[in-house]
Design a protein around this motif. Structure first.
Motif, PDB file in Angstrom:
ATOM      1  N   GLY A  12       0.823  -1.220   0.000  1.00  0.00           N
ATOM      2  CA  GLY A  12       0.000   0.000   0.000  1.00  0.00           C
ATOM      3  C   GLY A  12       0.846   1.255   0.000  1.00  0.00           C
ATOM      4  N   TYR A  13       1.913   1.271   0.805  1.00  0.00           N
ATOM      5  CA  TYR A  13       2.811   2.426   0.806  1.00  0.00           C
ATOM      6  C   TYR A  13       3.403   2.631  -0.587  1.00  0.00           C
ATOM      7  CZ  TYR A  13       2.870   1.815   5.931  1.00  0.00           C
ATOM      8  OH  TYR A  13       2.531   1.656   7.256  1.00  0.00           O
ATOM      9  N   MET A  14       3.803   1.524  -1.209  1.00  0.00           N
ATOM     10  CA  MET A  14       4.411   1.613  -2.536  1.00  0.00           C
ATOM     11  C   MET A  14       3.417   2.108  -3.578  1.00  0.00           C
ATOM     12  SD  MET A  14       6.844  -1.751  -2.443  1.00  0.00           S
ATOM     13  CE  MET A  14       7.398  -1.572  -4.131  1.00  0.00           C
ATOM     14  N   MET A  15       2.163   1.741  -3.426  1.00  0.00           N
ATOM     15  CA  MET A  15       1.139   2.224  -4.356  1.00  0.00           C
ATOM     16  C   MET A  15       0.976   3.730  -4.245  1.00  0.00           C
ATOM     17  SD  MET A  15      -1.507  -0.934  -3.922  1.00  0.00           S
ATOM     18  CE  MET A  15      -2.571  -0.726  -5.336  1.00  0.00           C
ATOM     19  N   SER A  16       1.197   4.264  -3.058  1.00  0.00           N
ATOM     20  CA  SER A  16       1.171   5.722  -2.886  1.00  0.00           C
ATOM     21  C   SER A  16       2.424   6.362  -3.461  1.00  0.00           C
ATOM     22  CB  SER A  16       1.035   6.080  -1.411  1.00  0.00           C
ATOM     23  OG  SER A  16      -0.228   5.713  -0.924  1.00  0.00           O
TER      24      SER A  16
END
Length: 151
Positions: free
Chosen positions: A142-146
């Motif tokens: 999820g962090y990487m998607m941001s």
């Protein structure tokens, strides 16, 4: 455990796509407002899995100690990750799945040290560690998607 392993493989394949879709420069970029980058998140989930499952079972695991220092909880990128280091992380990302599953099936994990994670999850068994690992990898995905929106 098979469903846990299936979810883990799926998660790791999603991470693998970042190596194919982003350049070395993009993998290393720390966007404004973030304290890490795409490649740090990948290194971190590799280190975390090895710590949760292997070190939690009093085993060494399969990654160099140097990687623990670079990607353990509480760290952040200290410089540019080289292409050689990226290639090493890409290899570990996938190869450690089969190795870990093989070790599990071969009863390599004889003990597990019950503990509380830094985020407050109580891990009382190896199965708990595998389940928490999948949760942890989901958070970082999820962090990487941001982050990817800004690289």
């Amino acid at each position: 455990m098979e469903s846990i392993f299936k979810a883990w493989k799926t998660s790791r394949n999603l991470y693998l796509e970042y190596f194919e879709k982003y350049t070395l420069e993009q993998l290393n970029k720390i966007p404004v407002g973030f304290n890490n980058n795409l490649i740090w998140n990948i290194g971190h989930i590799i280190v975390a899995q090895q710590a949760l499952v292997y070190k939690g079972s009093n085993l060494e695991g399969y990654i160099p100690e140097k990687l623990f220092g670079l990607y353990k909880p509480g760290t952040k990128p200290t410089g540019q990750t080289t292409q050689t280091e990226v290639d090493e992380l890409k290899e570990l990302l996938i190869s450690l799945i089969d190795q870990t599953i093989q070790d599990f099936r071969n009863d390599t994990f004889e003990t597990f040290n019950e503990r509380m994670t830094g985020t407050g999850f109580h891990l009382s068994s190896l199965a708990d560690a595998f389940e928490f690992n999948n949760y942890h990898e989901g958070l970082h995905l999820g962090y990487m998607m941001s982050i990817r929106k800004f690289v």
